[in-house]
Design a protein around this motif. Structure first.
Motif: not given
Length: 207
Positions: A53-61, A78-90, A177-178
């Motif tokens: 499902k993570i693969q499916t979500a990554a394709k979708f993103i 979830a705050e730090t994980p989300i901050e890191k996620f947004c920082e990595s992917l914009g 995603v990467l």
């Protein structure tokens, strides 16, 4: 390192984070993702399905563009994980309370029009789900064994309460995603580790 061994390594690495440990409750929505109950009576999620499902979500993103994604969570861990996620992917983040009208009322100063919404818990982030559904925006949601997922377009079955588990889900998503973008090879290490995605607990919180 072959893709096969890397995949096995990733599984080993994430198993220790409690990513597949659910709750003592299972909903009909989450039944397909549950493998068994632990001796303590906790339902366990199927890690293979989580990774799928993570693969499916990554394709979708990637299809809709990470810059058009908004990640919401009212959950502190979830705050730090989300901050890191947004920082990595914009992507954009919305942490804390989801303000009513954010996705549905154009006259509000904080109104936004994302093409995709990612939430960490269908129960906590219910307002975001209602508005995204009303606005016709697809939703990816991390869901535990006791969640109701009827309005999610992509369900990522995972422990969405644990600090380490949440860090792991977001780390895996960024990695995937990467990989899908061709910016990271399957067998290549990420520059950030799971620990970098984890919300650190301060000493006051422990007492």
């Amino acid at each position: 390192m072959s893709q096969q061994t890397e995949a096995t390594d990733i599984k080993k690495k994430v198993l220790a984070t409690g990513i597949r440990v659910g709750t003592q409750v299972k909903t009909k929505f989450m039944k397909p993702f549950i493998t068994k109950a632990s001796p303590e009576g906790l339902y366990m999620l199927d890690l293979d399905l989580t990774l799928e499902k993570i693969q499916t979500a990554a394709k979708f993103i990637n299809r809709l563009g990470a810059e058009n994604l908004i990640v919401c969570s009212g959950r502190q861990y979830a705050e730090t994980p989300i901050e890191k996620f947004c920082e990595s992917l914009g992507s954009k983040k919305l942490l804390g309370r989801f303000m009513p009208g954010t996705l549905t009322n154009p006259s509000l100063p904080y109104y936004i029009e994302p093409k995709l919404v990612l939430i960490s818990d269908p129960q906590v982030d219910e307002q975001a789900i209602i508005e995204a559904t009303n606005a016709g925006i697809p939703i990816i949601g991390i869901a535990n064994t006791d969640n109701i997922t009827s309005n999610l377009d992509v369900i990522i079955p995972a422990n969405n309460r644990g600090r380490k588990a949440l860090a792991t889900v977001y780390w895996l998503l960024v990695r995937q995603v990467l990989i899908e973008r061709g910016e990271l090879k399957e067998d290549e290490a990420m520059k950030n580790e799971i620990d970098d995605f984890e919300t650190k607990i301060t000493e006051e919180e422990i007492e």
